[in-house]
Design a protein around this motif. Structure first.
Motif, PDB file in Angstrom:
ATOM      1  N   ASP A   1       0.819  -1.218   0.000  1.00 17.78           N
ATOM      2  CA  ASP A   1       0.000   0.000   0.000  1.00 17.78           C
ATOM      3  C   ASP A   1       0.852   1.267   0.000  1.00 17.78           C
ATOM      4  O   ASP A   1       0.476   2.277  -0.606  1.00 17.78           O
ATOM      5  CB  ASP A   1      -0.921   0.010   1.225  1.00 17.78           C
ATOM      6  N   ASP A   2       2.000   1.219   0.720  1.00 21.85           N
ATOM      7  CA  ASP A   2       2.859   2.399   0.796  1.00 21.85           C
ATOM      8  C   ASP A   2       4.308   1.932   0.858  1.00 21.85           C
ATOM      9  O   ASP A   2       4.737   1.309   1.836  1.00 21.85           O
ATOM     10  CB  ASP A   2       2.520   3.237   2.024  1.00 21.85           C
ATOM     11  N   VAL A   3       5.052   2.223  -0.189  1.00 22.59           N
ATOM     12  CA  VAL A   3       6.446   1.806  -0.251  1.00 22.59           C
ATOM     13  C   VAL A   3       7.251   2.430   0.880  1.00 22.59           C
ATOM     14  O   VAL A   3       8.156   1.807   1.448  1.00 22.59           O
ATOM     15  CB  VAL A   3       7.060   2.190  -1.619  1.00 22.59           C
ATOM     16  N   GLN A   4       6.899   3.666   1.245  1.00 17.41           N
ATOM     17  CA  GLN A   4       7.657   4.397   2.266  1.00 17.41           C
ATOM     18  C   GLN A   4       7.689   3.638   3.587  1.00 17.41           C
ATOM     19  O   GLN A   4       8.704   3.630   4.294  1.00 17.41           O
ATOM     20  CB  GLN A   4       7.032   5.787   2.477  1.00 17.41           C
TER      21      GLN A   4
ATOM     22  N   ALA B   1       6.905   0.273   3.894  1.00 13.60           N
ATOM     23  CA  ALA B   1       6.951  -1.175   3.674  1.00 13.60           C
ATOM     24  C   ALA B   1       8.240  -1.777   4.224  1.00 13.60           C
ATOM     25  O   ALA B   1       9.278  -1.118   4.307  1.00 13.60           O
ATOM     26  CB  ALA B   1       6.840  -1.475   2.176  1.00 13.60           C
ATOM     27  N   ASP B   2       8.148  -3.044   4.604  1.00 12.67           N
ATOM     28  CA  ASP B   2       9.301  -3.776   5.135  1.00 12.67           C
ATOM     29  C   ASP B   2      10.054  -4.433   3.981  1.00 12.67           C
ATOM     30  O   ASP B   2       9.955  -5.635   3.731  1.00 12.67           O
ATOM     31  CB  ASP B   2       8.820  -4.836   6.135  1.00 12.67           C
ATOM     32  N   ILE B   3      10.819  -3.631   3.250  1.00 14.41           N
ATOM     33  CA  ILE B   3      11.629  -4.112   2.128  1.00 14.41           C
ATOM     34  C   ILE B   3      13.024  -3.521   2.258  1.00 14.41           C
ATOM     35  O   ILE B   3      13.228  -2.522   2.971  1.00 14.41           O
ATOM     36  CB  ILE B   3      10.999  -3.697   0.774  1.00 14.41           C
ATOM     37  N   PRO B   4      14.046  -4.123   1.647  1.00 17.68           N
ATOM     38  CA  PRO B   4      15.408  -3.603   1.749  1.00 17.68           C
ATOM     39  C   PRO B   4      15.470  -2.126   1.380  1.00 17.68           C
ATOM     40  O   PRO B   4      14.805  -1.679   0.426  1.00 17.68           O
ATOM     41  CB  PRO B   4      16.189  -4.472   0.759  1.00 17.68           C
ATOM     42  N   GLU B   5      16.292  -1.372   2.121  1.00 19.74           N
ATOM     43  CA  GLU B   5      16.357   0.070   1.934  1.00 19.74           C
ATOM     44  C   GLU B   5      16.836   0.462   0.542  1.00 19.74           C
ATOM     45  O   GLU B   5      16.355   1.436  -0.046  1.00 19.74           O
ATOM     46  CB  GLU B   5      17.274   0.694   2.994  1.00 19.74           C
ATOM     47  N   ALA B   6      17.787  -0.287  -0.003  1.00 23.41           N
ATOM     48  CA  ALA B   6      18.296   0.041  -1.339  1.00 23.41           C
ATOM     49  C   ALA B   6      17.193  -0.110  -2.380  1.00 23.41           C
ATOM     50  O   ALA B   6      17.031   0.737  -3.271  1.00 23.41           O
ATOM     51  CB  ALA B   6      19.478  -0.856  -1.686  1.00 23.41           C
ATOM     52  N   LEU B   7      16.413  -1.203  -2.260  1.00 23.48           N
ATOM     53  CA  LEU B   7      15.312  -1.419  -3.196  1.00 23.48           C
ATOM     54  C   LEU B   7      14.237  -0.360  -2.999  1.00 23.48           C
ATOM     55  O   LEU B   7      13.679   0.168  -3.971  1.00 23.48           O
ATOM     56  CB  LEU B   7      14.726  -2.814  -2.982  1.00 23.48           C
ATOM     57  N   LYS B   8      13.965  -0.009  -1.730  1.00 23.25           N
ATOM     58  CA  LYS B   8      12.966   1.019  -1.445  1.00 23.25           C
ATOM     59  C   LYS B   8      13.362   2.337  -2.081  1.00 23.25           C
ATOM     60  O   LYS B   8      12.525   3.035  -2.684  1.00 23.25           O
ATOM     61  CB  LYS B   8      12.815   1.176   0.066  1.00 23.25           C
ATOM     62  N   ALA B   9      14.641   2.691  -1.958  1.00 20.65           N
ATOM     63  CA  ALA B   9      15.112   3.961  -2.525  1.00 20.65           C
ATOM     64  C   ALA B   9      14.949   3.976  -4.038  1.00 20.65           C
ATOM     65  O   ALA B   9      14.560   4.993  -4.632  1.00 20.65           O
ATOM     66  CB  ALA B   9      16.579   4.180  -2.139  1.00 20.65           C
TER      67      ALA B   9
ATOM     68  N   THR C   1       1.721  -3.738 -11.058  1.00 24.83           N
ATOM     69  CA  THR C   1       1.070  -2.431 -11.215  1.00 24.83           C
ATOM     70  C   THR C   1       1.759  -1.434 -10.296  1.00 24.83           C
ATOM     71  O   THR C   1       2.214  -1.798  -9.203  1.00 24.83           O
ATOM     72  CB  THR C   1      -0.415  -2.513 -10.856  1.00 24.83           C
ATOM     73  N   TYR C   2       1.851  -0.172 -10.749  1.00 22.76           N
ATOM     74  CA  TYR C   2       2.556   0.858  -9.987  1.00 22.76           C
ATOM     75  C   TYR C   2       1.660   2.096  -9.861  1.00 22.76           C
ATOM     76  O   TYR C   2       1.001   2.482 -10.842  1.00 22.76           O
ATOM     77  CB  TYR C   2       3.853   1.256 -10.702  1.00 22.76           C
ATOM     78  N   PHE C   3       1.689   2.712  -8.678  1.00 26.56           N
ATOM     79  CA  PHE C   3       0.868   3.909  -8.434  1.00 26.56           C
ATOM     80  C   PHE C   3       1.750   4.990  -7.809  1.00 26.56           C
ATOM     81  O   PHE C   3       2.652   4.703  -7.010  1.00 26.56           O
ATOM     82  CB  PHE C   3      -0.301   3.580  -7.508  1.00 26.56           C
ATOM     83  N   ALA C   4       1.429   6.234  -8.174  1.00 26.93           N
ATOM     84  CA  ALA C   4       2.249   7.361  -7.712  1.00 26.93           C
ATOM     85  C   ALA C   4       1.933   7.768  -6.274  1.00 26.93           C
ATOM     86  O   ALA C   4       2.695   8.505  -5.648  1.00 26.93           O
ATOM     87  CB  ALA C   4       2.040   8.564  -8.639  1.00 26.93           C
ATOM     88  N   LYS C   5       0.811   7.301  -5.751  1.00 31.55           N
ATOM     89  CA  LYS C   5       0.413   7.649  -4.384  1.00 31.55           C
ATOM     90  C   LYS C   5       0.118   6.388  -3.581  1.00 31.55           C
ATOM     91  O   LYS C   5      -0.195   5.344  -4.154  1.00 31.55           O
ATOM     92  CB  LYS C   5      -0.837   8.535  -4.411  1.00 31.55           C
ATOM     93  N   PRO C   6       0.215   6.470  -2.255  1.00 33.62           N
ATOM     94  CA  PRO C   6      -0.195   5.322  -1.428  1.00 33.62           C
ATOM     95  C   PRO C   6      -1.631   4.936  -1.780  1.00 33.62           C
ATOM     96  O   PRO C   6      -2.441   5.773  -2.176  1.00 33.62           O
ATOM     97  CB  PRO C   6      -0.068   5.847  -0.005  1.00 33.62           C
ATOM     98  N   ARG C   7      -1.930   3.609  -1.599  1.00 34.55           N
ATOM     99  CA  ARG C   7      -3.219   3.132  -2.089  1.00 34.55           C
ATOM    100  C   ARG C   7      -3.727   2.000  -1.210  1.00 34.55           C
ATOM    101  O   ARG C   7      -2.958   1.109  -0.826  1.00 34.55           O
ATOM    102  CB  ARG C   7      -3.072   2.631  -3.528  1.00 34.55           C
TER     103      ARG C   7
END
Length: 500
Positions: A101-104, A106-114, A141-147
């Protein structure tokens, strides 16, 4: 009340839109001519159905790495940075969609998040693509805003993924089937199938060439018609092995062509399985091995001939020593005489081989018949100061390089047998060779006299087979007559065959 009506109307409109998207998507997949058309239709359905401006489709490559195969509005730098990233491995089962829902947060590696944030993406979804419930790729699918992804979006995403996976699977199967069909049709081998009752169900061009039946003549007929009557049990045995799930039974046999001629084949038989691993028929691959069989038979014949020659050479050498020992008075005279005759024997033996070693037997030097006979008989001429042990009469003729080898083989075999069992094994033995020409035929009569009274009359050993085969090579008529006075051999052949 008005708000409820508005929400209901909105739901109906959304459902109608989704149905419209899926209808257009299904129609485009049906009409797709290439994988590119499939990808374009899928990206349009994803963008239209889920309301996103950016989307991508990725597939595992041959090395099991997830690669972009189609995309919309994604930079090259982003695609390169996330290339190979996947939450699944090839063949994973029971994979579920992943929504962020929100990449900011999300629990994903920081390099990938950036990397994702730098592309301007705040929400995204991973939807697995499967064939037979095994992961082969994903769409995103990719979105420019949290969803907040809704249940309807999940269902629509899964529906699109299933349609896309099914379409990819069908196209891969069609491509594989076309490649297999092209390989089967272009194969020189006879490749065909039958049902479990032995009725032919498919027939390739190679089968037409090898077995002489057209596809129309073969399909629907029993495969047993290919098996000679004395081998009919083979077809029943094949069907029995297939029903017992025996794979790749390979053996050599003989089949019968449409014209009745027999052909040597190497046959591979395997069961045909459906998707449920149920045996539905039999696959046959037949390869013509006639040339190989002929080569093997020729090699076997040459090996037997070599063995026969070696044994004869030892026997003849012993005979030379034995006969010479009767007419010499000292070891040195015996050694000198034997060496001279063995040298002559080697020269005679070479006549049966030298033309074979040339690229073209016709290039071998010609000789005359009388000269050829003298060369073959010279090792056995044990007389020193008396008359010769053999006599040649009649007209002499030219013997071409092409005819030297078979004729020398025949004469050599006659002389060898005479030295081992006939007149040349006795000091008093004589050989007379009479040559006559009548019209287009040339006849040679070989007469042995003065040999042992119990001389062997030549059974059906390899030597006899070799003589008959060589005479046939010359298109000659050959007869042998054993009488109390000795052996007479009559050889008649075309004068043209002798000279050309």
């Amino acid at each position: 009340m008005k708000d409820q009506h508005a929400r209901t109307a909105e739901q109906f409109a959304r459902r109608a839109h989704e149905q419209s998207v899926l209808y257009r998507f299904t129609d485009r997949l049906y009409r797709a001519r290439s994988m590119g058309d499939v990808y374009d239709a899928s990206l349009d359905a994803i963008a239209d159905g889920l309301g996103c401006a950016r989307a991508s489709i990725l597939r595992f490559d041959d090395n099991g790495i997830m690669r972009f195969v189609a995309w919309r509005n994604l930079s090259a730098a982003y695609r390169q940075a996330v290339d190979g990233h996947s939450p699944w491995r090839p063949g994973d089962q029971n994979a579920e969609p992943i929504f962020i829902d929100d990449v900011q947060t999300a629990d994903i590696p920081e390099a990938l998040k950036a990397t994702i944030l730098q592309e301007g993406i705040r929400a995204l979804a991973f939807i697995p693509l499967t064939i037979d419930d095994k992961v082969i790729g994903k769409f995103m699918t990719y979105f420019a805003k949290p969803r907040d992804f809704t249940t309807n979006e999940l269902q629509l995403s899964v529906t699109i993924a299933r349609q896309l996976g099914f379409s990819i699977g069908r196209r891969l199967a069609d491509d594989n089937a076309r490649r297999l069909s092209a390989a089967v049709e272009s194969s020189k081998d006879a490749i065909f199938t039958s049902d479990l009752n032995g009725i032919v169900t498919s027939w390739n061009t190679g089968a037409e060439r090898l077995l002489g039946y057209s596809q129309g003549e073969a399909v629907g007929k029993p495969a047993a018609v290919l098996v000679p009557r004395d081998r009919r049990g083979e077809q029943a045995a094949i069907l029995s092995r297939i029903r017992n799930r025996e794979h790749d039974s390979c053996y050599e046999t003989v089949w019968q062509r449409n014209d009745g001629n027999l052909v040597d084949i190497s046959l591979t038989v395997s069961p045909v399985l459906d998707r449920d691993e149920t045996i539905t028929g039999v696959s046959y691959i037949a390869r013509d091995i006639t040339d190989r069989r002929r080569a093997e038979e020729k090699q076997h014949l040459l090996l037997r001939e070599m063995e026969h020659r070696v044994k004869n050479l030892f026997a003849v050498a012993s005979s030379i020593v034995r006969v010479r020992a009767r007419s010499t008075t000292s070891p040195s005279d015996l050694a000198s005489a034997v060496c001279a005759q063995l040298s002559a024997l080697a020269q005679a033996h070479s006549l049966t081989l030298t033309p074979r070693l040339t690229d073209d037997p016709r290039e071998a030097p010609a000789t005359s018949l009388h000269s050829l006979i003298r060369t073959i008989l010279s090792p056995y001429d044990c007389k020193v100061d008396a008359e010769s042990g053999f006599m040649i009469t009649g007209p002499d003729v030219r013997v071409s390089g092409n005819a030297i080898t078979p004729l020398a083989l025949l004469l050599y075999e006659f002389a060898t047998n005479a030295a081992k069992h006939g007149s040349l094994s006795m000091p008093s033995g004589r050989i007379a060779v009479e040559c006559t020409a009548e019209g287009d035929r040339y006849t040679l009569v070989w007469c042995e006299r003065g040999g042992p009274s119990d001389a062997m009359q030549g059974g059906e050993g390899f030597g006899s087979m070799l003589v008959k085969a060589t005479a046939a090579q010359l298109d000659a008529k050959l007869s042998q007559d054993f009488s109390p006075t000795g052996l007479t051999i009559r050889l008649s052949l075309s004068a043209d065959r002798l000279a050309n």
